[in-house]
Structures are given as structure tokens and as C-alpha cells.
Design a protein around this motif. Structure first.
Motif, PDB file in Angstrom:
ATOM      1  N   ARG A 105       0.833  -1.218   0.000  1.00  0.00           N
ATOM      2  CA  ARG A 105       0.000   0.000   0.000  1.00  0.00           C
ATOM      3  C   ARG A 105       0.860   1.257   0.000  1.00  0.00           C
ATOM      4  NH1 ARG A 105      -1.877   4.211  -1.009  1.00  0.00           N
ATOM      5  NH2 ARG A 105      -3.334   5.390   0.283  1.00  0.00           N
ATOM      6  N   HIS A 109       2.050   1.216  -6.312  1.00  0.00           N
ATOM      7  CA  HIS A 109       0.707   1.602  -6.796  1.00  0.00           C
ATOM      8  C   HIS A 109      -0.018   0.365  -7.311  1.00  0.00           C
ATOM      9  CE1 HIS A 109       1.704   5.821  -6.393  1.00  0.00           C
ATOM     10  NE2 HIS A 109       2.862   5.559  -6.975  1.00  0.00           N
ATOM     11  N   PRO A 112      -5.623  -2.016  -5.879  1.00  0.00           N
ATOM     12  CA  PRO A 112      -6.798  -1.245  -6.321  1.00  0.00           C
ATOM     13  C   PRO A 112      -7.209  -0.249  -5.236  1.00  0.00           C
ATOM     14  CG  PRO A 112      -7.388  -3.527  -5.778  1.00  0.00           C
ATOM     15  CD  PRO A 112      -5.898  -3.440  -5.695  1.00  0.00           C
ATOM     16  N   ARG A 113      -7.871   0.829  -5.654  1.00  0.00           N
ATOM     17  CA  ARG A 113      -8.242   1.898  -4.701  1.00  0.00           C
ATOM     18  C   ARG A 113      -9.011   1.383  -3.498  1.00  0.00           C
ATOM     19  NH1 ARG A 113      -8.257   7.481  -6.199  1.00  0.00           N
ATOM     20  NH2 ARG A 113     -10.067   7.941  -4.899  1.00  0.00           N
ATOM     21  N   CYS A 116      -6.948   0.438  -0.542  1.00  0.00           N
ATOM     22  CA  CYS A 116      -5.957   1.398  -0.040  1.00  0.00           C
ATOM     23  C   CYS A 116      -6.463   2.105   1.216  1.00  0.00           C
ATOM     24  CB  CYS A 116      -5.646   2.439  -1.126  1.00  0.00           C
ATOM     25  SG  CYS A 116      -4.723   1.745  -2.484  1.00  0.00           S
TER      26      CYS A 116
END
Ligand code: HEM
Length: 146
Positions: A105, A109, A112-113, A116
Motif C-alpha cells: 500500500r 501503486h 486497487p483503490r 488502499c
């Protein structure tokens, strides 16, 4: 081959104990680096400790758990000789996986969002506290076994 700490432990257990203590201290040093806003040095320190511990698990702790504990489960769980390393291993896997997740995290990158987190302090402090609990259970295993 026997170890160098004057107990009945084999060499690899003594090496593991010393390296684990150094890694625990390295994580505390890494925390201080973050407090001083030296984030790159912090990332290198915590990330390399995570990776080194994967090697210690693969080469020393998992083989020892597989040969010395698993054959006596679940019956052995009534004895601290088996229950302490079992709890240690369960918490240790959790700490290692949580650490790898935090490294992914914070340092890449790749996630996936939805995966996070934003509260870095909470996650990293939890990980550090858990890691030290695992070290204490590991040291208790060493004490019980040797
Ligand atoms: C954050 C992760 C971990 C930390 C900080 C940690 C730390 C330690 C420490 C300080 C010891 C005492 C030294 C020794 O007796 O060798 C130890 C021993 C041990 N650990 Fe871990 N450990 C972790 C993960 C694991 C995992 C995932 C397993 C099982 C798959 C495991 C199984 C064992 C076993 C069986 C011993 C006794 C080894 C022996 O003396 O033969 N540990 N650990």
C-alpha cells in the motif's frame, strides 16, 4: 550443530533469535525515521526487514514448526510446549501478511483503490505492536524448548 548462547538450542535457533531481536529493533528505528519525516529511509528500513523475515520463516521457522509442532497437533495443544509456538506461528503469519500488505500500500501503486487505507499511522502502529507481541511469543518458544 549447537548454538552459541549457552542454551541447548541448535545454531539456527540462536541465529534466528538474535536476528529477530535485531529486526524488532530495526522496526523501532524505522518508526523514529518516520517521526523525523525521513520517509524514504523509513520505507527502506521497514521494507527490507519484512523481506528478511520472509527468508527467516522459509529457512528456519516454518521447517521447525512443520517438523516439531504439526505432527503433535491438535492433541499437543494442551501443553505450552506446543500451544505457545502454535499461537506464535498464527500471530506471526498475520504480522507477516499485514506487513507485506502495508509495504504494498505504502510503497507501490499495485493495489486497487478499494484496498488502499488512508490512516497510515494506525495501520503501521498496529503492525509494530503486533510484531513485538510475536517476538515475545517467539522468545517464549525459545525458552520453553531450550
Ligand atoms: C513476524 C513474524 C515472526 C517473528 C517476528 C518471529 C520471531 C521469532 C523469534 C524471536 C523466535 C525465537 C528464536 C528461535 O527459537 O528460533 C521464533 C521462533 C520460532 N518461530 Fe517465529 N517469528 C515469526 C513468524 C513465524 C511463523 C510464520 C512461524 C510458523 C510458520 C514461526 C514459527 C516459529 C518456530 C517453530 C520457532 C521455534 C524455532 C526453533 O527454535 O527451532 N514463526 N520466532
Amino acid at each position: 550443530m549447537s548454538g552459541f548462547l549457552g542454551t541447548n538450542a541448535p545454531l539456527e535457533a540462536d541465529i534466528n533469535l538474535i536476528i529477530q531481536l535485531f529486526m524488532g529493533i530495526a522496526l523501532l528505528v524505522g518508526m523514529m525515521l518516520a517521526r523525523r519525516r525521513r520517509y524514504r529511509a523509513h520505507a527502506i528500513c521497514q521494507g527490507s526487514t519484512m523481506m528478511l523475515n520472509l527468508v527467516m520463516i522459509a529457512l528456519i521457522m516454518f521447517p521447525s514448526f512443520r517438523d516439531g509442532v504439526i505432527p503433535d497437533l491438535p492433541a499437543g495443544l494442551r501443553k505450552p510446549y506446543y500451544s505457545v509456538p502454535t499461537l506464535h506461528a498464527a500471530l506471526g503469519i498475520t504480522a507477516q501478511l499485514l506487513g507485506l500488505y502495508i509495504v504494498l500500500r505504502a510503497g507501490t501503486h499495485l493495489l486497487p483503490r478499494a484496498l488502499c487505507f488512508q490512516n497510515y499511522k494506525l495501520w503501521m502502529r498496529t503492525e509494530l505492536a503486533l510484531w513485538w507481541v510475536v517476538i515475545v511469543f517467539g522468545a517464549a518458544t525459545y525458552y520453553l524448548w531450550y
